[in-house]
Scaffold this motif. Structure first.
Motif, mmCIF file in Angstrom:
data_model
loop_
_atom_site.group_PDB
_atom_site.id
_atom_site.type_symbol
_atom_site.label_atom_id
_atom_site.label_comp_id
_atom_site.label_asym_id
_atom_site.label_seq_id
_atom_site.Cartn_x
_atom_site.Cartn_y
_atom_site.Cartn_z
ATOM 1 N N LYS A 60 0.840 -1.206 0.000
ATOM 2 C CA LYS A 60 0.000 0.000 0.000
ATOM 3 C C LYS A 60 0.873 1.253 0.000
ATOM 4 O O LYS A 60 0.636 2.192 -0.766
ATOM 5 C CB LYS A 60 -0.931 -0.004 1.207
ATOM 6 C CG LYS A 60 -1.890 1.171 1.257
ATOM 7 C CD LYS A 60 -2.834 1.050 2.457
ATOM 8 C CE LYS A 60 -3.874 2.134 2.479
ATOM 9 N NZ LYS A 60 -3.363 3.439 2.873
ATOM 10 N N ALA A 61 1.907 1.277 0.843
ATOM 11 C CA ALA A 61 2.811 2.424 0.892
ATOM 12 C C ALA A 61 3.518 2.609 -0.447
ATOM 13 O O ALA A 61 3.669 3.738 -0.940
ATOM 14 C CB ALA A 61 3.834 2.241 2.015
ATOM 15 N N THR A 62 3.934 1.499 -1.052
ATOM 16 C CA THR A 62 4.612 1.558 -2.352
ATOM 17 C C THR A 62 3.662 2.087 -3.429
ATOM 18 O O THR A 62 4.042 2.938 -4.235
ATOM 19 C CB THR A 62 5.141 0.163 -2.736
ATOM 20 O OG1 THR A 62 6.021 -0.286 -1.707
ATOM 21 C CG2 THR A 62 5.878 0.196 -4.055
ATOM 22 N N ASP A 63 2.435 1.595 -3.423
ATOM 23 C CA ASP A 63 1.444 2.068 -4.399
ATOM 24 C C ASP A 63 1.180 3.563 -4.232
ATOM 25 O O ASP A 63 1.051 4.297 -5.219
ATOM 26 C CB ASP A 63 0.135 1.285 -4.266
ATOM 27 C CG ASP A 63 0.273 -0.176 -4.685
ATOM 28 O OD1 ASP A 63 1.257 -0.530 -5.372
ATOM 29 O OD2 ASP A 63 -0.611 -0.978 -4.297
ATOM 30 N N TRP A 68 1.967 9.047 -6.206
ATOM 31 C CA TRP A 68 2.469 10.402 -5.946
ATOM 32 C C TRP A 68 3.544 10.772 -6.965
ATOM 33 O O TRP A 68 3.520 11.863 -7.531
ATOM 34 C CB TRP A 68 3.026 10.496 -4.521
ATOM 35 C CG TRP A 68 3.703 11.799 -4.274
ATOM 36 C CD1 TRP A 68 3.113 12.961 -3.879
ATOM 37 C CD2 TRP A 68 5.094 12.092 -4.452
ATOM 38 N NE1 TRP A 68 4.060 13.962 -3.797
ATOM 39 C CE2 TRP A 68 5.281 13.443 -4.138
ATOM 40 C CE3 TRP A 68 6.199 11.340 -4.846
ATOM 41 C CZ2 TRP A 68 6.513 14.063 -4.208
ATOM 42 C CZ3 TRP A 68 7.439 11.957 -4.913
ATOM 43 C CH2 TRP A 68 7.586 13.302 -4.600
ATOM 44 N N SER A 69 4.484 9.858 -7.207
ATOM 45 C CA SER A 69 5.586 10.169 -8.129
ATOM 46 C C SER A 69 5.065 10.421 -9.537
ATOM 47 O O SER A 69 5.561 11.308 -10.237
ATOM 48 C CB SER A 69 6.637 9.057 -8.125
ATOM 49 O OG SER A 69 6.148 7.893 -8.729
ATOM 50 N N GLN A 70 4.050 9.666 -9.957
ATOM 51 C CA GLN A 70 3.469 9.887 -11.283
ATOM 52 C C GLN A 70 2.779 11.243 -11.354
ATOM 53 O O GLN A 70 2.897 11.949 -12.357
ATOM 54 C CB GLN A 70 2.502 8.766 -11.631
ATOM 55 C CG GLN A 70 3.209 7.457 -11.914
ATOM 56 C CD GLN A 70 2.250 6.283 -12.097
ATOM 57 O OE1 GLN A 70 1.104 6.317 -11.659
ATOM 58 N NE2 GLN A 70 2.742 5.234 -12.746
ATOM 59 N N ILE A 97 6.398 -2.956 -7.967
ATOM 60 C CA ILE A 97 6.277 -1.633 -8.576
ATOM 61 C C ILE A 97 6.106 -1.865 -10.066
ATOM 62 O O ILE A 97 6.997 -2.424 -10.717
ATOM 63 C CB ILE A 97 7.518 -0.757 -8.316
ATOM 64 C CG1 ILE A 97 7.677 -0.474 -6.822
ATOM 65 C CG2 ILE A 97 7.431 0.543 -9.108
ATOM 66 C CD1 ILE A 97 8.923 0.318 -6.473
ATOM 67 N N LYS A 98 4.963 -1.470 -10.585
ATOM 68 C CA LYS A 98 4.681 -1.602 -12.027
ATOM 69 C C LYS A 98 4.988 -3.008 -12.544
ATOM 70 O O LYS A 98 5.793 -3.187 -13.449
ATOM 71 C CB LYS A 98 5.473 -0.569 -12.828
ATOM 72 C CG LYS A 98 5.127 0.862 -12.503
ATOM 73 C CD LYS A 98 5.950 1.806 -13.345
ATOM 74 C CE LYS A 98 5.675 3.236 -12.945
ATOM 75 N NZ LYS A 98 6.518 4.176 -13.681
#
Length: 154
Positions: A60-63, A68-70, A97-98
């Motif tokens: 969840k934190a990674t998502d 946010w980065s996108q 990640i992706k």
């Protein structure tokens, strides 16, 4: 000699004094699940007795960080992103990640400090001792003189 002017709508030229400050300002609003953070070194820390809960919370934190980065027009370097499970006995966490699994590591140098999954600071101690020995050897060479026996300080 001067270079050509280029038009840039985003970013900052490398080596500017203002660049680091503007970067810190631009990342001030990363998701709250990402803590601690220091400039561009960010981490998510999850504490739970259940391994599946740890994995879910980290994902969840990674998502949240990816979203946010996108929105900020930044990319996360998946090859530099790592997962470490502290206190485990070889457990692996599946965080993505992706569509790419994040590497699980048993040790990592974070903000200049070597951490390992058992929180044994032997690696950090060995690193610090090695640096001190190299610095000491350089000082001894300065005091004792060069290879021809010429003393540098008298």
């Amino acid at each position: 000699m001067f270079g050509e002017w280029i038009e840039s709508e985003v970013g900052m030229s490398a080596g500017t004094s203002l660049g680091p400050l503007l970067f810190v300002v631009s990342v001030h609003d990363v998701p709250h699940s990402i803590a601690p953070k220091f400039a561009d070194d960010m981490a998510a820390v999850v504490v739970d007795n259940d391994l599946s809960n740890v994995e879910k919370k980290l994902q969840k934190a990674t998502d949240e960080l990816v979203a946010w980065s996108q929105s900020e027009g930044m990319d996360i370097n998946v090859s530099k992103t790592k997962v470490m499970f502290f206190g485990g006995h070889g457990e692996k966490l599946n965080v993505m990640i992706k569509d790419t699994f994040v590497d699980n590591v048993s040790s990592y140098k974070y903000l200049g400090v070597f951490l390992d999954s058992e929180l044994n600071f032997t690696m950090q101690t060995d690193y610090a001792v090695g640096k001190a020995k190299r610095a000491s050897a350089k000082i001894c060479r300065l005091i004792d003189g060069d290879r021809d026996g010429n003393r540098i300080f008298e």
